[in-house]
Design a protein around this motif. Structure first.
Motif, PDB file in Angstrom:
ATOM      1  N   UNK A   1     -24.577  58.151 154.372  1.00  0.00           N
ATOM      2  CA  UNK A   1     -24.617  59.511 153.849  1.00  0.00           C
ATOM      3  C   UNK A   1     -25.477  59.628 152.608  1.00  0.00           C
ATOM      4  N   UNK A   2     -25.385  58.649 151.706  1.00  0.00           N
ATOM      5  CA  UNK A   2     -26.222  58.683 150.502  1.00  0.00           C
ATOM      6  C   UNK A   2     -27.693  58.588 150.862  1.00  0.00           C
ATOM      7  N   UNK A   3     -28.020  57.726 151.832  1.00  0.00           N
ATOM      8  CA  UNK A   3     -29.414  57.620 152.258  1.00  0.00           C
ATOM      9  C   UNK A   3     -29.923  58.945 152.824  1.00  0.00           C
ATOM     10  N   UNK A   4     -29.085  59.639 153.585  1.00  0.00           N
ATOM     11  CA  UNK A   4     -29.504  60.930 154.137  1.00  0.00           C
ATOM     12  C   UNK A   4     -29.654  61.985 153.050  1.00  0.00           C
ATOM     13  N   UNK A   5     -28.746  61.975 152.062  1.00  0.00           N
ATOM     14  CA  UNK A   5     -28.878  62.922 150.958  1.00  0.00           C
ATOM     15  C   UNK A   5     -30.153  62.676 150.161  1.00  0.00           C
ATOM     16  N   UNK A   6     -30.455  61.402 149.916  1.00  0.00           N
ATOM     17  CA  UNK A   6     -31.690  61.080 149.199  1.00  0.00           C
ATOM     18  C   UNK A   6     -32.907  61.471 150.027  1.00  0.00           C
ATOM     19  N   UNK A   7     -32.822  61.273 151.331  1.00  0.00           N
ATOM     20  CA  UNK A   7     -33.944  61.650 152.190  1.00  0.00           C
ATOM     21  C   UNK A   7     -34.137  63.166 152.190  1.00  0.00           C
ATOM     22  N   UNK A   8     -33.025  63.907 152.213  1.00  0.00           N
ATOM     23  CA  UNK A   8     -33.139  65.362 152.157  1.00  0.00           C
ATOM     24  C   UNK A   8     -33.763  65.814 150.842  1.00  0.00           C
ATOM     25  N   UNK A   9     -33.313  65.223 149.735  1.00  0.00           N
ATOM     26  CA  UNK A   9     -33.913  65.569 148.459  1.00  0.00           C
ATOM     27  C   UNK A   9     -35.371  65.174 148.368  1.00  0.00           C
ATOM     28  N   UNK A  10     -35.718  64.032 148.963  1.00  0.00           N
ATOM     29  CA  UNK A  10     -37.113  63.591 148.933  1.00  0.00           C
ATOM     30  C   UNK A  10     -38.002  64.534 149.723  1.00  0.00           C
ATOM     31  N   UNK A  11     -37.562  64.948 150.895  1.00  0.00           N
ATOM     32  CA  UNK A  11     -38.364  65.895 151.680  1.00  0.00           C
ATOM     33  C   UNK A  11     -38.489  67.234 150.956  1.00  0.00           C
ATOM     34  N   UNK A  12     -37.406  67.666 150.320  1.00  0.00           N
ATOM     35  CA  UNK A  12     -37.469  68.925 149.592  1.00  0.00           C
ATOM     36  C   UNK A  12     -38.453  68.842 148.433  1.00  0.00           C
ATOM     37  N   UNK A  13     -38.396  67.737 147.691  1.00  0.00           N
ATOM     38  CA  UNK A  13     -39.319  67.579 146.570  1.00  0.00           C
ATOM     39  C   UNK A  13     -40.757  67.441 147.058  1.00  0.00           C
ATOM     40  N   UNK A  14     -40.962  66.695 148.137  1.00  0.00           N
ATOM     41  CA  UNK A  14     -42.315  66.545 148.670  1.00  0.00           C
ATOM     42  C   UNK A  14     -42.866  67.875 149.168  1.00  0.00           C
ATOM     43  N   UNK A  15     -42.010  68.702 149.770  1.00  0.00           N
ATOM     44  CA  UNK A  15     -42.476  70.006 150.240  1.00  0.00           C
ATOM     45  C   UNK A  15     -42.863  70.901 149.074  1.00  0.00           C
ATOM     46  N   UNK A  16     -42.070  70.862 148.008  1.00  0.00           N
ATOM     47  CA  UNK A  16     -42.400  71.660 146.826  1.00  0.00           C
ATOM     48  C   UNK A  16     -43.709  71.191 146.208  1.00  0.00           C
ATOM     49  N   UNK A  17     -43.891  69.873 146.178  1.00  0.00           N
ATOM     50  CA  UNK A  17     -45.136  69.328 145.629  1.00  0.00           C
ATOM     51  C   UNK A  17     -46.319  69.688 146.516  1.00  0.00           C
ATOM     52  N   UNK A  18     -46.121  69.675 147.848  1.00  0.00           N
ATOM     53  CA  UNK A  18     -47.219  70.000 148.764  1.00  0.00           C
ATOM     54  C   UNK A  18     -47.651  71.456 148.619  1.00  0.00           C
ATOM     55  N   UNK A  19     -46.712  72.354 148.291  1.00  0.00           N
ATOM     56  CA  UNK A  19     -47.070  73.763 148.141  1.00  0.00           C
ATOM     57  C   UNK A  19     -47.901  74.011 146.883  1.00  0.00           C
ATOM     58  N   UNK A  20     -47.722  73.187 145.854  1.00  0.00           N
ATOM     59  CA  UNK A  20     -48.390  73.448 144.578  1.00  0.00           C
ATOM     60  C   UNK A  20     -49.518  72.476 144.271  1.00  0.00           C
ATOM     61  N   UNK A  21     -49.766  71.514 145.149  1.00  0.00           N
ATOM     62  CA  UNK A  21     -50.724  70.475 144.775  1.00  0.00           C
ATOM     63  C   UNK A  21     -52.162  70.979 144.766  1.00  0.00           C
ATOM     64  N   UNK A  22     -52.482  72.086 145.467  1.00  0.00           N
ATOM     65  CA  UNK A  22     -53.841  72.595 145.488  1.00  0.00           C
ATOM     66  C   UNK A  22     -54.114  73.565 144.346  1.00  0.00           C
ATOM     67  N   UNK A  23     -53.051  73.982 143.646  1.00  0.00           N
ATOM     68  CA  UNK A  23     -53.257  74.989 142.598  1.00  0.00           C
ATOM     69  C   UNK A  23     -54.168  74.493 141.486  1.00  0.00           C
ATOM     70  N   UNK A  24     -53.932  73.321 140.894  1.00  0.00           N
ATOM     71  CA  UNK A  24     -54.799  72.859 139.819  1.00  0.00           C
ATOM     72  C   UNK A  24     -55.928  71.994 140.341  1.00  0.00           C
ATOM     73  N   UNK A  25     -56.633  72.474 141.363  1.00  0.00           N
ATOM     74  CA  UNK A  25     -57.687  71.653 141.958  1.00  0.00           C
ATOM     75  C   UNK A  25     -58.799  71.346 140.975  1.00  0.00           C
ATOM     76  N   UNK A  26     -58.975  72.201 139.953  1.00  0.00           N
ATOM     77  CA  UNK A  26     -60.058  71.967 139.001  1.00  0.00           C
ATOM     78  C   UNK A  26     -59.796  70.778 138.103  1.00  0.00           C
ATOM     79  N   UNK A  27     -58.581  70.215 138.155  1.00  0.00           N
ATOM     80  CA  UNK A  27     -58.305  69.057 137.314  1.00  0.00           C
ATOM     81  C   UNK A  27     -59.202  67.885 137.657  1.00  0.00           C
TER      82      UNK A  27
END
Length: 753
Positions: free
Chosen positions: A639-665
């Motif tokens: 169960x802990x592994x699944x909770x961590x996996x759910x949090x990891x996918x959620x964080x990765x999805x949030x990062x994927x949505x915003x990763x193109x915003x500061x492209x000028x960096x």
């Protein structure tokens, strides 16, 4: 007239009201919904956000399918156990129809109790118990494979007599059951011996014996599986279904513009999810394959699954997979039915589109609520009994209820601190990662909450099951002080001649005493030869005297049998007599490691004899309860592994949505590695800090639980392993998201929708 004429004119000229225009997506048969499913299937493998959702759905489908297979396997296993338990249960009979004598006793190996069944056939054609090809010969013992393996170091093969082989799987409720069938060297003949035996006419009735005496009901197992593993699997499914991407948002907006309803969006979603859900469901079969081929041992429980039960239940397992696949698809199609972000964007036409910033003021309610929960937990240790437990549980619920809000406040402040440090050090990746954390704390908060709650679900049940009663605590202390230098031997069938033969069979340095605990005496009476009493520092007197000695063995005997213990010297070796109900033998030895020899000597003389160290029965009972922690670790770790996996996918999805915003960096810093640095400071560093904080909170929480229960122990080993898994997840998530962002920026070209 004009009105009437107008109406008549419309009718005579043949004019009709224009029909409502048909929307492009209005159903025209099966072609539309099939086309929408194909569109979803093709689009699901397009943009990066969809690819992340693909893997998230695959993992969620596999998790749900594994839980479904676990439920089906549990039901099949319990059905098989019940069938074999009934097949071997003795059928009680009267003397005329009896074909055998049957008697059950108990013994222990390594702190685990097992059944010892004594049998004595009365007729030559009697059918032996299931699992045996023949009746044991006089003086022979047949052991289960697990008992022979576990008791090898304790000389279990020769404890009950000559070893005559192993019990077949048909005679065991599970391959991991510890059981022995023993035939005494001499058949029972005296009336007082016969009263302990049951007369049976065969086997085939439900009878509680062996492992069935200590097994938990199926409902409790399914409840633990559902709470500790099933709920996290559903959480992962919800996260996977809710993962958003720009391409998916554009598809949803286009479907709405074309007049599509939620049913049309559900069909597109089904098409996009069918492949990953099918692949995940198929992957769930992989851990089942070894269990179908051989008896699989489940770590860390040590339980062996019967492969025959699983093979016989293949229709149920197949149905569980099919139900899991359908329910997962339906859940994926229905969960994103309402997209609040898109609805808000569509409904705010003509309204200001200025982005909102995070609030600068710190909300007080979450902090006050969290502090109240912590105060209740701390206050619970000053209470006693049920009020203490109620206060602790109430504080735990309040603390967990406000945990997400408190974590969001703390992580937002942490992000501001990281950004400030990056600004002073002129580190663009640290500055960017800190600002992302401050503006989007949800990615880290979800993982932080998953860590704390997951660690709590693992540790708290183990603390509860590790509680020891006063007797068990005393028995453990006695074991630490004298080991097995004092062993009690008790049976109603021991005669004076048996005592003499038993004393001769003991190894050198061992002495035999008798103790009578009849309640009609002033106190328990310990008797032995003068030489034996002197080895314990006792005076040799034919008159009962108080047992006063500083010998550690004598101190423990007096503690367990009462401070009123008296001592008397025997006049001759043939004098010792035992009360059938209240008498037993005590074997005292000079050195450790004599118990195995004492057991072998005792079982060679009297069947169904009890041989144990002082308080061993309490240690065996507490060990059985503590073994439940192994199942908590199994389900809780998953169960802990699944909770961590759910949090990891959620964080990765949030990062994927915003990763193109500061492209000028990449232009400003002349390096694409800024994304890797930003991902590490946005995810890995806060998550590592959160892991340490979660470990501290869990340890503090478990310590107060131990104080509230006034017993138990904190599972430091399991807690350390879980924290290691959390830290590994934090590092892996930061590295993978950083590399993915860097690759997407380096390519710098649009992808197909």
């Amino acid at each position: 007239m004009a009105t009437a004429g107008t109406t008549t004119g419309l009718k005579t000229t043949g004019l009709r009201r224009r029909p409502t225009p048909r929307t492009p997506l209005e159903p025209r048969g099966r072609r539309v919904w099939w086309r929408l499913i194909r569109i979803g299937s093709a689009a699901g493998r397009g943009a990066p956000g969809d690819r992340l959702r693909f893997w998230a759905l695959l993992a969620a489908a596999a998790a749900v399918a594994v839980v479904a297979l676990g439920v089906a396997a549990s039901v099949a296993t319990y059905d098989g156990r019940a069938a074999r338990g009934q097949a071997r249960g003795p059928v009680l009979s009267d003397h005329r129809h009896a074909v055998a004598l049957w008697r059950e006793a108990f013994d222990a190996v390594g702190g685990t109790q097992h059944s010892v069944v004594y049998v004595e056939p009365l007729k030559s054609g009697a059918t032996p118990p299931p699992g045996l090809s023949r009746w044991p010969a006089p003086g022979e013992a047949v052991l289960s494979p697990e008992l022979a393996r576990a008791g090898e170091s304790d000389r279990i093969m020769s404890r009950y007599g000559r070893y005559a082989g192993t019990i077949g799987k048909a005679g065991l409720v599970s391959p991991s059951e510890r059981l022995a069938y023993v035939r005494p060297a001499q058949p029972p003949h005296a009336a007082r011996e016969m009263e302990q035996w049951l007369e049976i006419s065969g086997f085939g009735r439900p009878f509680p014996m062996g492992e069935s005496l200590h097994s938990r009901p199926l409902g409790q197992l399914l409840l633990a599986l559902g709470v500790l593993t099933g709920v996290p699997a559903l959480a992962l499914l919800v996260v996977a279904a809710r993962i958003r991407s720009r391409a998916r948002d554009r598809r949803t907006g286009l479907l709405r513009a074309l007049g599509g309803t939620w049913r049309h969006r559900a069909l597109v979603t089904l098409g996009a999810a069918a492949v990953p859900v099918a692949a995940g469901t198929a992957l769930a079969v992989l851990p089942l394959l070894p269990a179908l081929c051989t008896d699989l041992r489940l770590p860390p429980t040590g339980y062996l699954l019967n492969s025959g039960d699983l093979r016989a239940a293949w229709p149920v397992l197949t149905g569980a997979l099919a139900v899991s696949f359908v329910l997962t698809l339906v859940a994926v199609a229905l969960l994103p039915r309402v997209d609040p972000h898109l609805d808000r964007d569509l409904d705010r036409a003509g309204k200001p589109t200025r982005p909102r910033t995070s609030p600068s003021a710190t909300p007080r309610r979450p902090l006050i609520g969290g502090a109240l929960g912590v105060a209740l937990i701390a206050f619970s240790q000053y209470l006693i009994g049920t009020p203490a437990l109620v206060a602790f549980l109430a504080g735990t619920v309040v603390m967990w209820a406000f945990l997400p809000s408190v974590a969001a406040v703390a992580i937002r402040r942490l992000g501001h601190g990281i950004a400030a440090g990056g600004s002073r050090a002129e580190h663009p990746g640290r500055l960017t990662g800190g600002r992302w954390t401050a503006e989007h704390p949800g990615s880290v908060v979800r993982l932080a909450v998953a860590m704390v709650i997951g660690l709590g679900l693992i540790s708290q049940p183990q603390v509860w099951n590790s509680r020891l009663g006063d007797k068990a605590i005393a028995a453990r202390a006695t074991e630490a002080r004298i080991g097995d230098r004092v062993v009690s031997v008790h049976s109603r069938d021991i005669t004076p001649a048996d005592i003499t033969a038993f004393a001769r069979a003991l190894p050198a340095g061992s002495h035999v005493l008798t103790i009578d605990t009849s309640p009609d005496q002033p106190g328990p009476l310990l008797q032995g030869s003068c030489d034996t009493l002197r080895t314990l520092g006792l005076a040799c007197s034919a008159t009962p005297r108080p047992a006063a000695s500083h010998d550690p063995r004598m101190i423990e005997i007096r503690d367990w049998y009462g401070q009123e213990l008296r001592v008397r010297a025997l006049k001759s070796p043939s004098e010792p007599q035992l009360d059938r109900l209240f008498g037993e033998l005590l074997v005292v030895a000079e050195s450790q490691g004599q118990k195995a020899a004492v057991e072998q000597a005792a079982y060679a003389l009297v069947p169904a004899v009890n041989v144990e160290t002082p308080g061993e029965i309490w240690l065996v009972g507490s060990a059985a309860k503590a073994r439940l922690n192994n199942w908590v670790q199994l389900f809780g770790a998953c169960g802990l592994a699944l909770l961590l996996l759910a949090g990891a996918f959620s964080a990765a999805a949030e990062f994927a949505r915003t990763r193109r915003a500061p492209a000028s960096l990449t232009v400003l810093t002349a390096s694409g590695s800024v994304y890797r640095s930003a991902a590490l400071w946005h995810l890995t560093v806060p998550l590592l800090i959160t892991t340490a904080a979660a470990g501290a909170v869990t340890a503090w929480h478990a310590t107060f639980f131990v104080a509230t229960l006034q017993g138990g122990s904190v599972p430091w080993g399991a807690l350390a392993a879980a924290l290691g898994g959390c830290a590994l997840t934090a590092v892996t998530l930061g590295v993978l998201t950083g590399r993915a962002a860097e690759r997407a920026t380096r390519r710098g070209q649009p992808t197909a929708d």
